[in-house]
Motif scaffolding. Structure first.
Motif, PDB file in Angstrom:
ATOM      1  N   TYR A 402       1.331  -4.080  11.333  1.00  0.00           N
ATOM      2  CA  TYR A 402       2.115  -4.467  10.283  1.00  0.00           C
ATOM      3  C   TYR A 402       1.389  -5.278   9.235  1.00  0.00           C
ATOM      4  O   TYR A 402       1.778  -5.184   7.963  1.00  0.00           O
ATOM      5  N   PHE A 403       0.519  -6.178   9.359  1.00  0.00           N
ATOM      6  CA  PHE A 403      -0.238  -6.693   8.650  1.00  0.00           C
ATOM      7  C   PHE A 403      -1.189  -5.985   7.343  1.00  0.00           C
ATOM      8  O   PHE A 403      -1.327  -6.014   6.506  1.00  0.00           O
ATOM      9  N   PHE A 404      -1.763  -4.801   8.216  1.00  0.00           N
ATOM     10  CA  PHE A 404      -2.678  -4.182   7.379  1.00  0.00           C
ATOM     11  C   PHE A 404      -1.821  -3.073   6.657  1.00  0.00           C
ATOM     12  O   PHE A 404      -2.122  -2.569   5.556  1.00  0.00           O
ATOM     13  N   ARG A 405      -0.659  -2.835   6.983  1.00  0.00           N
ATOM     14  CA  ARG A 405       0.118  -2.044   6.220  1.00  0.00           C
ATOM     15  C   ARG A 405       0.643  -2.894   4.910  1.00  0.00           C
ATOM     16  O   ARG A 405       0.846  -1.840   4.080  1.00  0.00           O
ATOM     17  N   LEU A 406       1.020  -4.013   5.138  1.00  0.00           N
ATOM     18  CA  LEU A 406       1.292  -4.786   3.952  1.00  0.00           C
ATOM     19  C   LEU A 406       0.219  -4.765   3.072  1.00  0.00           C
ATOM     20  O   LEU A 406       0.141  -4.610   1.764  1.00  0.00           O
ATOM     21  N   LEU A 407      -1.209  -5.045   3.511  1.00  0.00           N
ATOM     22  CA  LEU A 407      -2.370  -5.016   2.510  1.00  0.00           C
ATOM     23  C   LEU A 407      -2.518  -3.790   1.793  1.00  0.00           C
ATOM     24  O   LEU A 407      -2.791  -3.678   0.593  1.00  0.00           O
ATOM     25  N   SER A 408      -2.297  -2.649   2.829  1.00  0.00           N
ATOM     26  CA  SER A 408      -2.482  -1.285   2.326  1.00  0.00           C
ATOM     27  C   SER A 408      -1.321  -0.863   1.108  1.00  0.00           C
ATOM     28  O   SER A 408      -1.765  -0.320   0.059  1.00  0.00           O
ATOM     29  N   ALA A 409      -0.121  -1.220   1.502  1.00  0.00           N
ATOM     30  CA  ALA A 409       0.784  -1.294   0.429  1.00  0.00           C
ATOM     31  C   ALA A 409       0.528  -2.082  -0.993  1.00  0.00           C
ATOM     32  O   ALA A 409       0.907  -1.291  -2.079  1.00  0.00           O
ATOM     33  N   HIS A 410       0.067  -3.111  -1.063  1.00  0.00           N
ATOM     34  CA  HIS A 410      -0.232  -3.834  -2.128  1.00  0.00           C
ATOM     35  C   HIS A 410      -1.217  -3.189  -2.740  1.00  0.00           C
ATOM     36  O   HIS A 410      -1.202  -2.982  -4.089  1.00  0.00           O
ATOM     37  N   GLN A 411      -2.362  -2.615  -2.115  1.00  0.00           N
ATOM     38  CA  GLN A 411      -3.560  -1.824  -2.845  1.00  0.00           C
ATOM     39  C   GLN A 411      -3.160  -0.482  -3.344  1.00  0.00           C
ATOM     40  O   GLN A 411      -3.641  -0.203  -4.538  1.00  0.00           O
ATOM     41  N   ARG A 412      -2.182   0.234  -2.738  1.00  0.00           N
ATOM     42  CA  ARG A 412      -1.835   1.425  -3.232  1.00  0.00           C
ATOM     43  C   ARG A 412      -0.917   1.546  -4.470  1.00  0.00           C
ATOM     44  O   ARG A 412      -0.715   2.394  -4.963  1.00  0.00           O
ATOM     45  N   SER A 413       0.129   0.507  -4.472  1.00  0.00           N
ATOM     46  CA  SER A 413       1.185   0.569  -5.367  1.00  0.00           C
ATOM     47  C   SER A 413       0.888  -0.032  -6.653  1.00  0.00           C
ATOM     48  O   SER A 413      -0.028  -0.812  -6.938  1.00  0.00           O
ATOM     49  N   PRO A 414       1.515   0.757  -7.657  1.00  0.00           N
ATOM     50  CA  PRO A 414       1.313   0.339  -9.001  1.00  0.00           C
ATOM     51  C   PRO A 414       1.895  -1.234  -9.296  1.00  0.00           C
ATOM     52  O   PRO A 414       2.883  -1.400  -8.622  1.00  0.00           O
ATOM     53  N   LYS A 415       1.057  -1.827 -10.164  1.00  0.00           N
ATOM     54  CA  LYS A 415       1.503  -3.367 -10.330  1.00  0.00           C
ATOM     55  C   LYS A 415       2.471  -3.398 -11.367  1.00  0.00           C
ATOM     56  O   LYS A 415       2.367  -2.756 -12.581  1.00  0.00           O
ATOM     57  N   THR A 416       3.728  -4.227 -11.229  1.00  0.00           N
ATOM     58  CA  THR A 416       4.845  -4.161 -12.077  1.00  0.00           C
ATOM     59  C   THR A 416       5.067  -5.581 -13.037  1.00  0.00           C
ATOM     60  O   THR A 416       5.508  -5.647 -13.686  1.00  0.00           O
TER      61      THR A 416
END
Length: 466
Positions: A402-416
């Protein structure tokens, strides 16, 4: 000098609030600096055994040894950091009245050497925590505070039951006197006392199956207050439970039961975090998981394992303080603590802080969490408990997911939204991150003190004259 100053100074600061209300934020910082100076004064005087007003098995006693000093110093440092972090919040200066009382409560818990005094500070810390939970003054906060109060009342009843059984059967309240006479009690009374202590402290230390309420409380609590609950409150109760347990010299079967409870708590919390979609809940379950690991390690009755656990107590407190402060800054800008908000913010500095915290919690070198978990696992391996080593490593894989999932989600998502970090919080977060790195690279001095504290904890309270 007297140990009672550790309690009297923050309490007095709260009671004198009407005289300096406009300076509350500054006074709170000064109070914690005074407590830090007082702690340094006592550092070379350990152990300190002090009876207030009279010397008998019914006396009010305070005890400062290596173990209680470790927790006391940690709590003072965290409260000082919290006061500095909150000093820029002009609209909520009244928070410091409650946090000063909270400080007195948790310091009283770890310094007390008699069980009724422990109950008094148990209630002081609990009541201030209920108030802090509802600090947002919204529906969710009030509901969380009421729920916390109901659960806390149950814990208080069981602790009072244990105190009553001890006093009626032994006539003592000081821990050393109770420890010396506990083995003379009828076996059924011993089990009932231990069960009452387990339920009373287990609820507050957030251990399975008594931690069903915790995630909801974290969700309802202001984010920076949740930092105090994770870094301080649960650890105070955890220390106290084992402080009493080793003083009572419980048998190996009781410790084995607690080991199993710790392992189950570790596993269930990490699995619960895996399905959560909000960072507050994830951090709450992560804290529950680490508390389960600490419970497992502190039940081992092994100096190496317990020294690693105490090292983990310190590093986990620093890490969670950093993560909750970072989450608070994110929430102020994004108006949410959901995973989607985490994925969408733009701040390289804040992302680095989160990454360092996650990696340290996972036990990845060169961060301090690695040293803590390595010491615990080496201790278990030396004991021949290879199944425990395997189970801890396996459960840690869930945590990594779950920690790496969080880091990956931040890296892959557009920044708002971009987050601008004010200078003071940026400096404070940087110092916490550097501390995590420093103690990962140079852990020996702190590990040595943790070893001394572990030896003291396992001895129980021996300094009080019967």
């Amino acid at each position: 000098m007297s140990l009672i100053y550790f309690i009297a100074i923050p309490l007095l600061a709260s009671f004198l609030t009407p005289f300096y209300k406009q300076y509350l934020r500054i006074v709170s910082v000064v109070i914690n600096l005074l407590l830090a100076a007082l702690a340094l004064y006592y550092y070379n005087r350990i152990p300190v055994d002090e009876a207030v007003s009279f010397d008998s098995p019914l006396a009010i006693r305070f005890l400062l040894d290596h173990a209680s000093f470790l927790f006391m110093a940690l709590f003072i440092a965290v409260m000082l950091y919290f006061a500095l972090y909150s000093i820029r919040e002009k609209s909520s200066s009244d928070i410091f009245v409650v946090t000063n009382i909270f400080t007195a409560g948790v310091l009283g818990l770890v310094l007390s050497a008699d069980i009724f005094n422990i109950y008094i500070f148990f209630e002081i810390a609990s009541i201030s925590a209920y108030i802090l939970t509802g600090l947002n003054r919204d529906k969710r906060g009030y509901a969380g505070a009421i729920k916390y109060m109901i659960v806390g009342a149950v814990a208080s009843v069981f602790l009072l039951l244990a105190i009553m059984l001890i006093y009626l059967n032994l006539g003592y309240l000081t821990l050393a006197s109770i420890g010396a006479g506990f083995h003379t009690l009828d076996r059924d009374i011993q089990y009932l006392v231990l069960l009452s202590l387990f339920v009373g402290f287990g609820i507050k230390a957030e251990i399975l199956p008594l931690n069903f309420w915790v995630a909801d409380i974290y969700q309802a609590t202001p984010t920076r207050i949740a930092a105090l609950f994770s870094a301080i409150l649960s650890k105070a109760y955890l220390f106290l439970f084992f402080h009493i347990l080793y003083t009572l010299k419980v048998d190996a079967s009781a410790l084995l039961f607690l080991t199993a409870i710790g392992m189950l708590s570790f596993a269930m919390a990490e699995l619960s975090a895996l399905k959560s979609r909000d960072l507050k809940r994830i951090f709450a379950y992560s804290t529950l998981g680490q508390l389960g690991l600490l419970f497992l390690a502190l039940s081992s009755a092994d100096t190496t394992v317990i020294s690693g656990a105490l090292f983990l107590v310190l590093i986990h407190a620093v890490t969670k303080l950093m993560l909750f402060f970072a989450l608070d800054l994110m929430e102020q800008r994004m108006k949410s603590t959901a995973i989607e908000a985490f994925a969408g913010f733009k701040s390289g500095f804040l992302f680095a802080v989160f990454a360092i915290g996650f990696l340290s919690l996972l036990g990845i070198p060169p961060f301090a969490g690695f040293i803590a978990k390595l010491t615990i696992l080496k201790g278990f391996a030396a004991m021949g408990a290879y199944w425990t080593v395997g189970a801890v490593l396996t459960i840690s894989l869930v945590e990594a997911t779950y920690f790496f999932r969080l880091l990956s989600a931040h890296q892959r998502s557009p920044k708002t939204a971009e987050i601008q970090i004010p200078l003071l919080p940026k400096i404070m977060l940087s110092l916490l991150a550097l501390a995590i790195l420093y103690f990962g690279l140079f852990p020996q001095g702190l590990l040595d003190f943790c070893t001394a504290a572990a030896q003291t904890l396992m001895q129980g309270v021996l300094h009080v004259t019967l």
